[in-house]
Every structure is written in C-alpha cells, then in structure tokens.
Write an enzyme that holds these catalytic residues in place. Structure first.
Site, PDB file in Angstrom:
ATOM      1  N   HIS A   1       2.008   4.068   7.044  1.00  0.00           N
ATOM      2  CA  HIS A   1       1.695   4.726   5.767  1.00  0.00           C
ATOM      3  C   HIS A   1       2.202   6.166   5.749  1.00  0.00           C
ATOM      4  O   HIS A   1       1.860   6.951   6.637  1.00  0.00           O
ATOM      5  CB  HIS A   1       0.192   4.697   5.520  1.00  0.00           C
ATOM      6  CG  HIS A   1      -0.350   3.317   5.374  1.00  0.00           C
ATOM      7  ND1 HIS A   1      -0.961   2.651   6.414  1.00  0.00           N
ATOM      8  CD2 HIS A   1      -0.351   2.476   4.316  1.00  0.00           C
ATOM      9  CE1 HIS A   1      -1.324   1.442   5.996  1.00  0.00           C
ATOM     10  NE2 HIS A   1      -0.972   1.317   4.729  1.00  0.00           N
TER      11      HIS A   1
ATOM     12  N   ASP B   1       0.220   6.659  10.533  1.00  0.00           N
ATOM     13  CA  ASP B   1      -0.152   5.640  11.512  1.00  0.00           C
ATOM     14  C   ASP B   1       1.049   4.807  11.942  1.00  0.00           C
ATOM     15  O   ASP B   1       0.889   3.773  12.588  1.00  0.00           O
ATOM     16  CB  ASP B   1      -1.248   4.728  10.951  1.00  0.00           C
ATOM     17  CG  ASP B   1      -0.838   4.079   9.629  1.00  0.00           C
ATOM     18  OD1 ASP B   1       0.301   4.303   9.163  1.00  0.00           O
ATOM     19  OD2 ASP B   1      -1.667   3.348   9.044  1.00  0.00           O
TER      20      ASP B   1
ATOM     21  N   SER C   1       0.800  -1.213   0.000  1.00  0.00           N
ATOM     22  CA  SER C   1       0.000   0.000   0.000  1.00  0.00           C
ATOM     23  C   SER C   1       0.838   1.271   0.000  1.00  0.00           C
ATOM     24  O   SER C   1       0.387   2.318  -0.493  1.00  0.00           O
ATOM     25  CB  SER C   1      -0.932   0.022   1.216  1.00  0.00           C
ATOM     26  OG  SER C   1      -0.198  -0.060   2.426  1.00  0.00           O
TER      27      SER C   1
END
Length: 214
Positions: free
Chosen positions: A192, A189, A16
């Site tokens: 990310h 977080d 991601s």
C-alpha cells in the site's frame, strides 16, 4: 467552463491501492490516493474538462473486478478507464490460498478488456502495472511476492499490447525510488502506497496520459 454533463469521465478501477479509503456514500469522492492526486493535477492543467470517479474496491482480485464490470465500469460510460489490479491475486494465495494464478489472471483481464471495448468502443483504456516492494507484509515470503507479482505484471503488459492499450510501468519506478529512501517510505507495508508512493503513481499516470491522449 464546461458543465458537468460536458466533461469527459475518467474512471479509476482497482483494489485497495485505488480505493484509498474513498467514501462509498459519495459517488464523486476519490479517496486519499493517486486517483485524488491525479484528478487534482488534471483539474489544474485542464480546468473543467474532466470528471473523475473512483470505483476501486479494497481486497479485489481480477476476478472480483470482472464480476462487477457492468455496474462499476460499463454503466458509468467512462471516456477514459484506468485499471490497476493484480497484487491481491498474489497476496490472497500467500495468505488464504485464494489467489488467481498468472495465466488465469491474464485470461480474465483479457475478457474484461474485450467486454468493455465491445460495450464502449470509444473508451481509452490505461493499464497500470502491479508492483511490490520488500516491507512488513511481504518480507516473510519476499521471493514469492516478487516473482508472482512480476508474472501478473507480465500478463498485464501482454493484455495492453494485444489490445493496443496504454501500459504504465510502475515496478521499475518503485525500485528506483527505493534506492533513494527505504521501501516503506514508498509502500508502507510493501503493497500500500504512502502519500509519496501515491504521488509516484500519479506522476507516471500523468506522463502516460499526456503523451498518448493530449
């Protein structure tokens, strides 16, 4: 200006962090993270010389990336391959006990590199170091995240050294950055990146690219 067919292909691969909300229906969409930032800087520095693709997939572990090696790496015939993978190998174990242990991570990573090099002997591969900071997603099991991410980073470095590949260190950069602003300023977080975090990765990527390939 070089035609599209004459441009060198740069392929960004990973999870991601690389995916960065790219639009799947647009094969040239680079998302909103470091692949787009990097492609932009490359375009300014070397106009018309490169064509970038992003095939990062959110949630991927190294085993998932290996499973799509043919479709999302070899079939694209990149001239340059950039890989950032490893945090989900840790995170999925913490959350769902479905991670990939450090030794297996290293073995699969080595297999991936060997198969890519066999299929694409001229490809130039860059391995980016997985990283983590203490923030909302990691603070609850911080020791595990830091230790285990470090183990995957060590394996990634070994794969790079074993195969004569460019290794891009990132953990120390984020540690240093976290001394200038809170951790979640860089990694929202703990995993990310924010825009500033993506820019930090882009800077490291460009330094490595310029020093080794240009």
């Amino acid at each position: 200006m070089n035609s599209k067919a004459e441009r060198k292909i740069i392929l960004f691969q990973g999870d991601s962090i690389t995916d960065a909300l790219r639009i799947r229906e647009d094969e040239e969409n680079l998302g909103m993270g470091y692949p787009a930032f990097t492609a932009g800087e490359l375009g300014v520095a070397y106009p018309g010389q490169f064509l970038a693709y992003n095939r990062g997939v959110s949630g991927n572990r190294v085993v998932d990336l290996y499973a799509r090696i043919k479709k999302d790496i070899i079939n694209l015939h990149p001239d340059y391959l950039s890989i950032l993978i490893g945090i989900n190998d840790v995170w999925h174990e913490v959350g769902e006990r479905n991670g990939v242990d450090a030794e297996k991570y290293g073995r699969i990573y080595q297999m991936l590199v060997e198969e890519v090099k066999e299929a694409l002997p001229e490809v130039k591969i860059m391995i980016l170091e997985p990283f983590v900071l203490k923030a909302s997603a990691t603070i609850g099991q911080w020791d595990t995240f830091r230790i285990e991410t470090g183990k995957r980073a060590g394996q990634a470095r070994q794969v790079a050294e074993r195969n004569g590949l460019l290794f891009i260190p990132l953990q120390e950069r984020f540690d240093e950055a976290a001394r200038t602003a809170p951790e979640d300023f860089w990694l929202r977080d703990g995993v990310h990146p924010t825009p500033a975090g993506h820019a930090l990765i882009k800077d490291a990527w460009m330094e490595g690219f310029r020093s080794h390939f240009r």
